[in-house]
Motif scaffolding. Structure first.
Motif, PDB file in Angstrom:
ATOM      1  N   THR A  51       0.573  -1.229   0.174  1.00 13.98           N
ATOM      2  CA  THR A  51      -0.193   0.291   0.115  1.00 13.98           C
ATOM      3  C   THR A  51       1.112   1.505  -0.095  1.00 13.98           C
ATOM      4  O   THR A  51       0.553   2.516  -0.849  1.00 13.98           O
ATOM      5  N   TRP A  52       1.840   0.419   1.065  1.00 15.05           N
ATOM      6  CA  TRP A  52       2.523   2.440   1.173  1.00 15.05           C
ATOM      7  C   TRP A  52       3.453   2.787  -0.313  1.00 15.05           C
ATOM      8  O   TRP A  52       3.606   3.690  -0.598  1.00 15.05           O
ATOM      9  N   TRP A  53       3.933   1.374  -0.835  1.00 21.62           N
ATOM     10  CA  TRP A  53       4.736   1.543  -2.505  1.00 21.62           C
ATOM     11  C   TRP A  53       3.929   2.190  -4.096  1.00 21.62           C
ATOM     12  O   TRP A  53       3.803   2.759  -4.597  1.00 21.62           O
ATOM     13  N   ARG A  54       2.729   1.973  -3.244  1.00 16.42           N
ATOM     14  CA  ARG A  54       1.492   1.894  -4.334  1.00 16.42           C
ATOM     15  C   ARG A  54       1.572   3.363  -4.520  1.00 16.42           C
ATOM     16  O   ARG A  54       1.350   4.496  -5.021  1.00 16.42           O
ATOM     17  N   SER A  55       0.908   4.350  -2.565  1.00 18.31           N
ATOM     18  CA  SER A  55       0.770   5.355  -2.773  1.00 18.31           C
ATOM     19  C   SER A  55       1.843   6.444  -2.961  1.00 18.31           C
ATOM     20  O   SER A  55       1.409   7.805  -3.714  1.00 18.31           O
ATOM     21  N   MET A  56       3.816   6.043  -2.480  1.00 24.92           N
ATOM     22  CA  MET A  56       4.180   6.429  -2.934  1.00 24.92           C
ATOM     23  C   MET A  56       4.251   6.504  -5.146  1.00 24.92           C
ATOM     24  O   MET A  56       4.959   7.672  -4.822  1.00 24.92           O
ATOM     25  N   ALA A  57       3.742   6.054  -5.694  1.00 25.29           N
ATOM     26  CA  ALA A  57       4.015   5.766  -6.703  1.00 25.29           C
ATOM     27  C   ALA A  57       3.216   6.170  -7.885  1.00 25.29           C
ATOM     28  O   ALA A  57       3.557   7.547  -8.856  1.00 25.29           O
ATOM     29  N   ASN A  58       1.968   6.903  -6.583  1.00 23.45           N
ATOM     30  CA  ASN A  58       0.835   7.597  -7.369  1.00 23.45           C
ATOM     31  C   ASN A  58       0.985   9.163  -7.190  1.00 23.45           C
ATOM     32  O   ASN A  58      -0.014   9.710  -7.192  1.00 23.45           O
ATOM     33  N   MET A  59       2.103   9.369  -6.349  1.00 21.55           N
ATOM     34  CA  MET A  59       2.276  10.720  -5.894  1.00 21.55           C
ATOM     35  C   MET A  59       2.072  11.399  -6.916  1.00 21.55           C
ATOM     36  O   MET A  59       1.874  12.809  -7.026  1.00 21.55           O
ATOM     37  N   MET A  60       2.840  11.440  -8.010  1.00 29.41           N
ATOM     38  CA  MET A  60       3.227  12.096  -9.189  1.00 29.41           C
ATOM     39  C   MET A  60       3.091  11.737 -10.304  1.00 29.41           C
ATOM     40  O   MET A  60       2.841   9.596 -10.684  1.00 29.41           O
ATOM     41  N   SER A  61       2.894  12.291 -12.058  1.00 31.90           N
ATOM     42  CA  SER A  61       2.538  11.351 -13.015  1.00 31.90           C
ATOM     43  C   SER A  61       4.274  11.336 -13.515  1.00 31.90           C
ATOM     44  O   SER A  61       4.443  11.095 -13.222  1.00 31.90           O
ATOM     45  N   VAL A  62       3.910  10.565 -14.840  1.00 35.57           N
ATOM     46  CA  VAL A  62       5.122   9.810 -15.297  1.00 35.57           C
ATOM     47  C   VAL A  62       6.277  10.713 -15.291  1.00 35.57           C
ATOM     48  O   VAL A  62       7.004  10.329 -15.473  1.00 35.57           O
ATOM     49  N   ASP A  63       5.907  11.884 -15.831  1.00 34.88           N
ATOM     50  CA  ASP A  63       5.946  13.060 -16.436  1.00 34.88           C
ATOM     51  C   ASP A  63       7.100  13.852 -15.302  1.00 34.88           C
ATOM     52  O   ASP A  63       8.082  14.243 -15.757  1.00 34.88           O
ATOM     53  N   SER A  64       5.974  13.997 -13.807  1.00 37.79           N
ATOM     54  CA  SER A  64       7.182  14.380 -13.082  1.00 37.79           C
ATOM     55  C   SER A  64       7.827  13.675 -12.415  1.00 37.79           C
ATOM     56  O   SER A  64       8.967  14.067 -11.864  1.00 37.79           O
ATOM     57  N   TRP A  65       7.978  12.466 -12.783  1.00 34.02           N
ATOM     58  CA  TRP A  65       8.886  11.323 -11.824  1.00 34.02           C
ATOM     59  C   TRP A  65      10.437  11.086 -12.706  1.00 34.02           C
ATOM     60  O   TRP A  65      10.928  11.462 -11.880  1.00 34.02           O
ATOM     61  N   ALA A  66       9.915  11.462 -13.883  1.00 28.94           N
ATOM     62  CA  ALA A  66      10.870  11.268 -14.571  1.00 28.94           C
ATOM     63  C   ALA A  66      11.845  12.799 -14.716  1.00 28.94           C
ATOM     64  O   ALA A  66      12.767  12.825 -14.730  1.00 28.94           O
ATOM     65  N   TRP A  67      11.111  13.834 -14.567  1.00 28.76           N
ATOM     66  CA  TRP A  67      11.352  15.151 -13.967  1.00 28.76           C
ATOM     67  C   TRP A  67      12.623  15.080 -12.146  1.00 28.76           C
ATOM     68  O   TRP A  67      13.383  15.329 -12.761  1.00 28.76           O
ATOM     69  N   VAL A  68      12.108  14.070 -11.542  1.00 31.17           N
ATOM     70  CA  VAL A  68      12.159  14.341 -10.716  1.00 31.17           C
ATOM     71  C   VAL A  68      13.875  13.400 -10.597  1.00 31.17           C
ATOM     72  O   VAL A  68      15.062  13.990 -10.167  1.00 31.17           O
ATOM     73  N   ALA A  69      14.006  12.407 -11.190  1.00 32.83           N
ATOM     74  CA  ALA A  69      15.442  11.344 -11.612  1.00 32.83           C
ATOM     75  C   ALA A  69      16.160  12.296 -12.688  1.00 32.83           C
ATOM     76  O   ALA A  69      17.130  12.308 -12.741  1.00 32.83           O
ATOM     77  N   LEU A  70      16.319  13.252 -13.295  1.00 34.36           N
ATOM     78  CA  LEU A  70      16.559  13.576 -14.212  1.00 34.36           C
ATOM     79  C   LEU A  70      17.746  15.031 -13.175  1.00 34.36           C
ATOM     80  O   LEU A  70      19.046  15.591 -13.095  1.00 34.36           O
ATOM     81  N   VAL A  71      16.478  15.331 -12.366  1.00 34.58           N
ATOM     82  CA  VAL A  71      17.078  16.482 -11.503  1.00 34.58           C
ATOM     83  C   VAL A  71      18.009  15.915 -10.302  1.00 34.58           C
ATOM     84  O   VAL A  71      19.088  16.035 -10.317  1.00 34.58           O
ATOM     85  N   ALA A  72      17.336  14.458  -9.870  1.00 32.17           N
ATOM     86  CA  ALA A  72      18.321  13.747  -8.409  1.00 32.17           C
ATOM     87  C   ALA A  72      19.334  13.239  -9.558  1.00 32.17           C
ATOM     88  O   ALA A  72      20.286  13.556  -9.195  1.00 32.17           O
ATOM     89  N   LEU A  73      19.330  12.735 -11.183  1.00 29.87           N
ATOM     90  CA  LEU A  73      20.879  12.752 -11.977  1.00 29.87           C
ATOM     91  C   LEU A  73      22.252  13.740 -11.504  1.00 29.87           C
ATOM     92  O   LEU A  73      23.378  13.812 -10.999  1.00 29.87           O
TER      93      LEU A  73
END
Length: 247
Positions: free
Chosen positions: A112-134
């Motif tokens: 449940t926690w993992w799914r809630s985390m994944a659903n916090m943002m859209s695919v584009d938002s997560w992709a931007w977070v990944a690029l910024v973190a990199l």
């Protein structure tokens, strides 16, 4: 040069036309002309989908007392913007007006926690977070490698590890959201009542009855006229394709 200028002018004119249509749709909704708003939003969606348009269309259907169409469009909006609280709230309100009250199966809290985390943002938002973190991770790595001070080296080292973890998690979450969009298994019952059967045949054993507006998940998509479906509570069976609309 002239052709490029003409293209830019046409593009700007089209953008203004779309914006005007969106403004007209919103105005129709604000003035409680819901059928007019529905037609306008559906026309806009033919030009390009967005969570906002699906959400507004769902609201117009909800106000028109077409709960099934409202649920379908809220579900589609949620696929594009899973972290939007307003969409989830309105979807829940619409579901409360349906006949079937289904209690989801209990699951391990980590799932449940993992799914809630994944659903916090859209695919584009997560992709931007990944690029910024990199990018931050690379900067911190350079800090670790070339800084003359021990304190800055430690900051760079541990910061790099943290950014690497954020990058990996964001990439996984983005992949999961992408899978939800490309492999859509969700559907909604669109007939007043349907009998779910044990086999993909009209003479199959009757298992249970579902009503209009209930969300289901397709588990077997290999047949044209019949689909195997599962409910959130774990019940499974077969339905005719014409009795549902895919998300």
């Amino acid at each position: 040069m002239i052709s490029c200028l003409s293209f830019v002018i046409c593009h700007l004119s089209f953008s203004r036309a779309v914006a005007q249509t969106k403004e007209e749709a919103d105005s129709a909704y604000a003035h409680q002309h819901y059928q007019q708003a529905i037609s306008a939003y559906e026309s806009l969606l033919k030009e390009g989908v967005s969570a906002d348009l699906y959400y507004n269309l769902g609201n117009a259907y909800y106000r028109s007392e077409n709960i099934t169409r409202a649920i379908i469009n809220y579900e589609r909006a949620l696929l594009l913007s899973p972290g939007d609280g307003d969409i989830r709230h309105n979807l829940q309100l619409a579901r409360q007006k349906t006949i079937d009250k289904i209690t989801p199966q209990s699951e391990f809290f980590i799932v449940t926690w993992w799914r809630s985390m994944a659903n916090m943002m859209s695919v584009d938002s997560w992709a931007w977070v990944a690029l910024v973190a990199l990018a931050l991770g690379l900067v911190l790595m350079l800090l670790y490698l070339f800084s003359p001070r021990i304190a800055l080296q430690k900051t760079g080292f541990f910061g790099t590890l943290v950014m690497l973890a954020v990058f990996l998690l964001s990439t996984i979450f983005a992949w999961q959201q992408k899978q939800r969009l490309t492999r859509r298994t969700g559907a909604v019952v669109v007939v007043p009542a349907v009998t779910v059967r044990s086999t993909p045949a009209a003479n199959g054993t009757e298992l249970f009855v579902l009503h209009e507006g209930t969300r289901i998940d397709i588990t077997d998509d290999s047949m044209k006229d019949w689909k195997a479906v599962r409910l959130p509570d774990g019940k499974e069976g077969w339905m005719e394709t014409k009795e549902m609309e895919r998300l």
